[in-house]
Design an enzyme around this catalytic site. Sequence first.
Site, mmCIF file in Angstrom:
data_model
loop_
_atom_site.group_PDB
_atom_site.id
_atom_site.type_symbol
_atom_site.label_atom_id
_atom_site.label_comp_id
_atom_site.label_asym_id
_atom_site.label_seq_id
_atom_site.Cartn_x
_atom_site.Cartn_y
_atom_site.Cartn_z
ATOM 1 N N ASN A 191 0.810 -1.218 0.000
ATOM 2 C CA ASN A 191 0.000 0.000 0.000
ATOM 3 C C ASN A 191 0.845 1.271 0.000
ATOM 4 O OD1 ASN A 191 -2.519 -1.276 -0.086
ATOM 5 N ND2 ASN A 191 -2.425 -1.691 2.116
ATOM 6 N N ASP A 195 -10.479 -5.969 -3.092
ATOM 7 C CA ASP A 195 -11.051 -6.948 -2.178
ATOM 8 C C ASP A 195 -12.532 -6.705 -1.948
ATOM 9 O OD1 ASP A 195 -8.665 -8.238 -1.820
ATOM 10 O OD2 ASP A 195 -8.119 -7.119 -0.029
ATOM 11 N N ASP A 235 -6.333 -4.466 8.307
ATOM 12 C CA ASP A 235 -5.794 -5.558 7.501
ATOM 13 C C ASP A 235 -5.267 -6.714 8.338
ATOM 14 O OD1 ASP A 235 -6.419 -4.467 5.080
ATOM 15 O OD2 ASP A 235 -4.421 -3.707 4.639
ATOM 16 N N MET A 242 -14.285 -1.394 10.416
ATOM 17 C CA MET A 242 -14.148 -0.605 9.195
ATOM 18 C C MET A 242 -14.808 -1.224 7.962
ATOM 19 S SD MET A 242 -10.295 0.856 9.828
ATOM 20 C CE MET A 242 -10.424 2.080 8.550
#
Length: 436
Positions: free
Chosen positions: A33, A127, A322, A344
Amino acid sequence: MSDVAVADALMQSFVIEGGHRLSGHVKAAGNKNGALPILAACLLTAEPVTLRNVPRIRDVETMIELLADLGVELEWEGANELRVHAEEIRKVELDAELCRRIRASILLAGPLLAREGRAVVQPHGGDVIGRRRLDTHIDAFVELGVEIRVNGNFELETRGLVGKHIFLDEASVTGTENAVMAAVLATGETVIGNAACEPHVQDLCRFLVSLGARIEGIGSNVLRIEGVSRLGGGDHRVAPEHIEVASFIGLAAVTGSEITIDDVAPQDLAPILPALRRLGIETELDGTSIRVPAHSELGIRDDLGGQIPKIEDGPWPAFPADLTSIAVVVASQARGTILIFEKMFESRLFFVDKLVNMGARIVLCDPHRVVVTGPARLYGERLTSPDIRAGMAMLIASLCAEGTSTIGNVGEIDRGYERIDERLRALGARIERVEG
């Protein structure tokens, strides 16, 4: 870019023989990322840029294909070293098929607006972990002077970006990154409030500063950007992937293995290690290496008064979303009970039925919360990877399970973890990649 293709793994599977201890050293790969927005930011300069420690993963390869389609010259100069030269941008409309592969395609909008004044962005992929809104990006662009037309895609145009005080309606990582990239070449000062400050956002800002951008407040939730007329070339090393580091820590813990992860950024583990200690994982940090000693038994640490503890995620510096999938697997192998609260994304925890089929004791309370009681004996199963992090969680579960597991659709895991099967075999794991 024919020499930079990663094999299409959508039809490949991992076959894992579980129940074996691992040992050795593994080097952390570059941050996925961080690499994606940094690659997008290379559009902001006509000068060549050299990027080091770039992870060779599917999402990065897709971003490279998107850039090449726009006319950018890219060349691998080493295993993880990439030269990027956006001297000329031939088009501003992103390829629809490539956009469908990754969510990060939206990150090209800010640089294209700053450099060319126009961008046509197709619907993105990524995703399937719940709704991932683009409102924050669009609102920030409008504040900077962008006109938006929505017609199955996003047509963005500006007569000139002008700095402004912006307060983001959520601390969106990619929304912050897009706003920063648009602002560095805007006229005047831009102040971004409620900015995301994850390690990869910081790394993007440091990269832009190395090219000549003027950014203050890096690491905080208020960023001040003084626009400049142009950026130059540069040489930047992508920071290590803290999510991968924590994944290897969890893997070592549940398999009772002694593993050392090298080339870590200790400051990026600050909100992660306390949560892992709550699951009973102890680590030893030595410079840029972190060692996980072999565990005899993991144990969840109750809150004061013997109360059931909780791990919950949130924007940095909270525990990263994550890692909630990894935390669930580790908790399944730790003595005690814990609540894991994924705030989230409303679909991320839906993979836990696969762990239950393996023998894990997990109650899915609602889309955001699971209660996990361990330790549970896991057994090999036939599984399919639904997304990057759930795929890695299932891989970790398979390595500590009795018997053989098969994980299909490993292309999802390859999107975020570089050569994971090869690196695990180097630690002693019994894992093979097979077709079909």
